[in-house]
Scaffold this active site. Structure first.
Site, PDB file in Angstrom:
ATOM      1  N   GLU A  49      49.519  17.700  36.691  1.00 49.56           N
ATOM      2  CA  GLU A  49      50.801  18.358  36.953  1.00 49.56           C
ATOM      3  C   GLU A  49      51.725  18.291  35.737  1.00 49.56           C
ATOM      4  O   GLU A  49      52.442  19.247  35.444  1.00 49.56           O
ATOM      5  CB  GLU A  49      51.476  17.739  38.182  1.00 49.56           C
ATOM      6  CG  GLU A  49      50.782  18.063  39.499  1.00 49.56           C
ATOM      7  CD  GLU A  49      50.743  19.555  39.799  1.00 49.56           C
ATOM      8  OE1 GLU A  49      51.591  20.306  39.277  1.00 49.56           O
ATOM      9  OE2 GLU A  49      49.850  19.976  40.551  1.00 49.56           O
ATOM     10  N   TYR A 132      59.698  19.993  41.724  1.00 53.04           N
ATOM     11  CA  TYR A 132      58.389  20.625  41.883  1.00 53.04           C
ATOM     12  C   TYR A 132      57.272  19.596  41.724  1.00 53.04           C
ATOM     13  O   TYR A 132      56.361  19.516  42.549  1.00 53.04           O
ATOM     14  CB  TYR A 132      58.180  21.760  40.880  1.00 53.04           C
ATOM     15  CG  TYR A 132      56.706  22.094  40.765  1.00 53.04           C
ATOM     16  CD1 TYR A 132      56.082  22.839  41.748  1.00 53.04           C
ATOM     17  CD2 TYR A 132      55.923  21.564  39.733  1.00 53.04           C
ATOM     18  CE1 TYR A 132      54.709  23.069  41.706  1.00 53.04           C
ATOM     19  CE2 TYR A 132      54.559  21.793  39.679  1.00 53.04           C
ATOM     20  CZ  TYR A 132      53.959  22.554  40.669  1.00 53.04           C
ATOM     21  OH  TYR A 132      52.605  22.764  40.626  1.00 53.04           O
ATOM     22  N   ASP A 150      56.511  26.804  42.824  1.00 55.73           N
ATOM     23  CA  ASP A 150      56.420  27.056  41.391  1.00 55.73           C
ATOM     24  C   ASP A 150      56.620  28.543  41.133  1.00 55.73           C
ATOM     25  O   ASP A 150      56.885  29.322  42.058  1.00 55.73           O
ATOM     26  CB  ASP A 150      55.081  26.554  40.827  1.00 55.73           C
ATOM     27  CG  ASP A 150      53.919  27.488  41.131  1.00 55.73           C
ATOM     28  OD1 ASP A 150      54.008  28.289  42.095  1.00 55.73           O
ATOM     29  OD2 ASP A 150      52.908  27.428  40.410  1.00 55.73           O
TER      30      ASP A 150
END
Length: 320
Positions: A49, A132, A150
Site C-alpha cells: 500500500e 485511505y 481511492d
C-alpha cells in the site's frame, strides 16, 4: 445512510445487482498480484500500500519482492538506518514514502510489539498512514469492514452512479457518503466489493479511453446513459522534465549508487561530464550532469534533500 441524502442512489435491488456483477467480474478477471494471495502477512500488504501510492503496479512489483526478501518483518526494517530504506526504494518516486514506511516500522515495533495493528484508528496513528491506507490495510490484511476510497473507486462511482466523466478534483464528503452507501452489509462481500471496484477502475473504467464494452455494468452506467458527457475539468499530468523532482531524483540516484559518502561537490556542481568518476557512480553522475540544471535550482534541491532527511552531510561527504 438514507438514500434521500445521496442524489440518484440506485434502489437496494439495483445495488445488489451491481455488487453481484462487479464482484463476479473481479473473480474472473482479477490480476494475479503477489500481495493478493490471501496468505500475505499484514506487513506485506502494508508495504504494497505504501509503494502503490502514485506508482503503477508494474514498477512496484520487483521492488516489493526484493524489499520483503530483505525486510520480511517491520522489526527487520526498523533495525536499519532510514537511508537504507531510501536506497532500496530505488526509482519508485516520492522517496519520502520510504522514510515514512521506515518510521511506521519503528512505530509498529515500539507501540505494537512488531505486529501491524488491525484497527483503523491504530493504523491511522502510524507515520505516513492516511485514511485511505488505514482503511486498505484494515480490509486487505485483516478482512475488517471499512470503506476504501481511492482514485479508481471514485472514478467508477462518479461514472456509474453520478453520471460524471471524472470524480471531483479532491475527495468530497458527498463522494464518501456515496461510497459508504454502496458498501455491502455482509463482511466478506464488503471486502470483495472494495477490491472489485478498485480493479474495475484500474483495468476497465480507466481515466482515459475506458473499455466500456467490457464493463460488467455497462447497461447500468449513468455516464453511458447520459451520452458520456465530457469532464468539467481537464486533468493535468504532473510535469517532470526540468522540475525539482527530476533533479532531486537524479541527486538521490548518485547517493544510491555510492557505497559510502560522496563529495558534496558532485551534487552541488551538478556533475561534470568530462571528469572520470568511479565506475559505480559514473552512470548516475552523467545523468545528473545531462540535466544541465541552473545553479540556483541545484542549491535549492540539495538543501531540500538535507532538510527532508533524505540525505545527510558530514565533513563535506554526503550519504543517504
Amino acid at each position: 445512510m438514507p438514500s434521500s441524502q445521496i442524489s440518484a442512489l440506485p434502489s437496494a435491488r439495483d445495488i445488489d445487482l451491481l455488487h453481484d456483477r462487479i464482484n463476479q467480474w473481479y473473480l474472473q478477471h482479477a490480476r494475479d498480484l503477489p500481495w493478493r494471495t490471501g496468505a500475505n502477512t499484514p506487513w506485506e500488504v502494508m508495504v504494497s500500500e505504501f509503494m502503490l501510492q502514485q506508482t503503477p503496479v508494474k514498477r512496484v512489483l520487483p521492488v516489493w519482492e526484493t524489499w520483503l526478501e530483505r525486510w520480511p518483518t517491520p522489526a527487520d526494517l526498523a533495525a536499519e538506518e532510514p537511508g537504507e530504506a531510501v536506497r532500496a526504494w530505488g526509482r519508485l518516486g516520492y522517496p519520502r514514502r520510504a522514510q515514512r514506511l521506515h518510521a511506521a516500522a519503528v512505530a509498529v515495533l515500539e507501540r505494537h510489539g512488531g505486529k501491524v495493528p488491525a484497527s483503523y484508528e491504530e493504523l491511522l496513528a502510524l507515520p505516513g498512514v492516511g485514511s485511505y491506507t488505514a482503511a486498505a490495510i484494515s480490509v486487505f490484511a485483516f478482512g475488517r469492514r471499512a470503506t476504501v476510497i481511492d482514485t479508481n473507486i471514485r472514478r467508477v462511482h462518479a461514472r456509474l452512479i453520478s453520471g460524471k466523466a471524472l470524480p471531483s478534483k479532491a475527495l468530497t464528503a458527498a463522494e464518501t457518503r456515496l461510497a459508504e452507501a454502496l458498501m455491502p452489509e455482509d463482511l466478506a462481500e464488503s471486502n470483495l466489493w472494495n477490491v472489485s471496484v478498485m480493479e474495475l477502475g484500474a483495468l476497465i473504467c480507466t481515466a482515459k479511453s475506458p473499455s466500456c464494452e467490457q464493463c460488467p455494468v455497462f447497461d447500468r452506467c449513468a455516464w453511458v446513459a447520459a451520452g458520456k458527457p465530457e469532464a468539467d475539468y481537464q486533468p493535468k499530468g504532473q510535469a517532470w522534465a526540468g522540475t525539482d523532482r527530476q533533479l532531486r531524483g537524479a541527486m538521490l540516484s548518485v547517493l544510491r549508487a555510492a557505497s559510502g559518502g560522496v563529495d558534496r561537490t558532485l551534487l552541488t556542481t551538478g556533475g561534470k561530464p568530462d571528469v572520470a568518476y568511479p565506475a559505480e557512480l559514473a552512470p548516475a553522475i552523467r545523468a545528473l550532469a545531462a540535466l544541465n540544471s541552473p545553479s540556483e535550482q541545484i542549491d535549492r534541491c540539495y538543501a531540500g534533500l538535507l532538510a527532508d532527511g533524505l540525505a545527510q552531510e558530514k565533513a563535506g561527504l554526503v550519504s543517504l
